[in-house]
Structures are given as structure tokens and as C-alpha cells.
Design an enzyme around this catalytic site. Sequence first.
Site, PDB file in Angstrom:
ATOM      1  N   HIS A  67      33.854 -89.519   0.486  1.00 43.67           N
ATOM      2  CA  HIS A  67      34.767 -90.285  -0.364  1.00 43.67           C
ATOM      3  C   HIS A  67      33.918 -91.185  -1.254  1.00 43.67           C
ATOM      4  O   HIS A  67      33.324 -92.158  -0.793  1.00 43.67           O
ATOM      5  CB  HIS A  67      35.705 -91.107   0.542  1.00 43.67           C
ATOM      6  CG  HIS A  67      36.645 -91.991  -0.190  1.00 43.67           C
ATOM      7  ND1 HIS A  67      37.392 -92.963   0.456  1.00 43.67           N
ATOM      8  CD2 HIS A  67      36.998 -92.073  -1.492  1.00 43.67           C
ATOM      9  CE1 HIS A  67      38.137 -93.599  -0.422  1.00 43.67           C
ATOM     10  NE2 HIS A  67      37.918 -93.075  -1.608  1.00 43.67           N
ATOM     11  N   ASP A 176      44.029 -93.195   4.122  1.00 42.82           N
ATOM     12  CA  ASP A 176      42.819 -93.935   4.478  1.00 42.82           C
ATOM     13  C   ASP A 176      43.079 -95.426   4.437  1.00 42.82           C
ATOM     14  O   ASP A 176      43.318 -95.989   3.378  1.00 42.82           O
ATOM     15  CB  ASP A 176      41.700 -93.562   3.487  1.00 42.82           C
ATOM     16  CG  ASP A 176      40.356 -94.175   3.849  1.00 42.82           C
ATOM     17  OD1 ASP A 176      40.277 -94.934   4.829  1.00 42.82           O
ATOM     18  OD2 ASP A 176      39.377 -93.881   3.143  1.00 42.82           O
TER      19      ASP A 176
END
Length: 223
Positions: A67, A176
Site C-alpha cells: 500500500h 484498512d
Amino acid sequence: MKYPLIAPSVLAADFANLQREVEMLNDSPADWIHVDVMDGVFVPNISFGLPVCEAIHRHARKPLDVHLMIMQPERYLEAFAKAGAASLTVHLEASPHLHRTLSQIRELGCRAGVALNPHTPVWLLENVLHQLDLVLLMSVNPGFGGQEFIEQTYRKTTELRRMLQSAGSAALIEIDGGVSNQNAGALVEAGATVLVAGSSVFKADSPAEAIGQLKSAGRQPVA
């Protein structure tokens, strides 16, 4: 494939014993290993970069879900792919040429993902849906672990799921931030297929057991 997939975030791991932490994840019910890369510009924190990603990959037996919380992510895609990334997720807010960036990720043989900050509406993805393998919804403001889950994420997840279904897209929906046993079931019911967890895993007495519990909680029907 049975959902949710669990992607523990090594941002919350013990960096002094990172190899041991990765080996624990290898032997756990985790599906992916989530690697948060922060540049101190796009987000107000600096985490780690290519050398740490490479080190994790050397010991990992599970896919690295990278990410990129960085500006100009397109400059580093090839390097992170070579460092072992199985998926590369860039932020819409940091990618002015998103179509080109997603094409580049796919050309590198990685799963292509786009992340959205809490304030960013999902409809902005409308013109790149056909290029997406996953969409990551931030359920906290990016930059630091251990934050409180933002409740509007449920509505946003449902909206994204409907949009993907209407487009015939099989893209995964990843959540997330602030994910725990208390909200996992509701997130999956809303449409989430991948759950990222940091503090709730690595601060547990038994992280491997915590991963299994989170996966089970995501598969329980919500009352």
C-alpha cells in the site's frame, strides 16, 4: 475462495524482530501480508521503503499487499514489483494520471489497487473500474496505526459494492484501519472481502490466534 481474506499490517509488527514476525504470519491463518509504505509527504509519517519490503519478501510465503501512501507512486512501481509486491495499491488523491498508473501496475504483473481516503467518494473511480483488481477504503485517516474506526465506512463499502456489481467488476474491497472482531462481520456484510488489521493482531497475546478469530468474526452473520 472464502472471504474475508485477512492481511495483517506489518506496520504494527515488532521491527526489531521482523523476520520472526513474518515467519509467524507464514504459519498463521493470514492470507496476505500488508506492507504500508509512507513518505512523510502524502501522510504525516514515515514508515519504511524498498529495503524493508525486500527483506520481508525474502522470508514471506504469502503474497505481499503493498500500500503506497506516497506522492508520485508511479516513480516507484517497478522497484516495488521487483522487491516482491504481489499487489500495488496507490492513492487516488496522489495519482493525477491514475489510468496510466494502473496500466503500469498490471504490465508489471501485479494486482492493481486504488486506495481512497475517508473523505473521498467512491464515484470518482467510475472511469477506471475496468482496470481495478481491488479498492482499498481507508477507515481511518492514513498515517498512523491504532486509530478509531470511522463509522461511515459501512455505507461507503455498500455503495462501492453496488457500483462494482453494476459494472460487472470482480474487484476486491479491502478495508484498512480500526478493523477488529467487533466490526469485521458488519464490514463483510456490507461488501468487504479483505480486512487489514495491525494493532488488533500484533498487540494480541497470540497474534496467530487473533488472525483466526478475526477471520471467524468476519464470517459470522450480523444480528
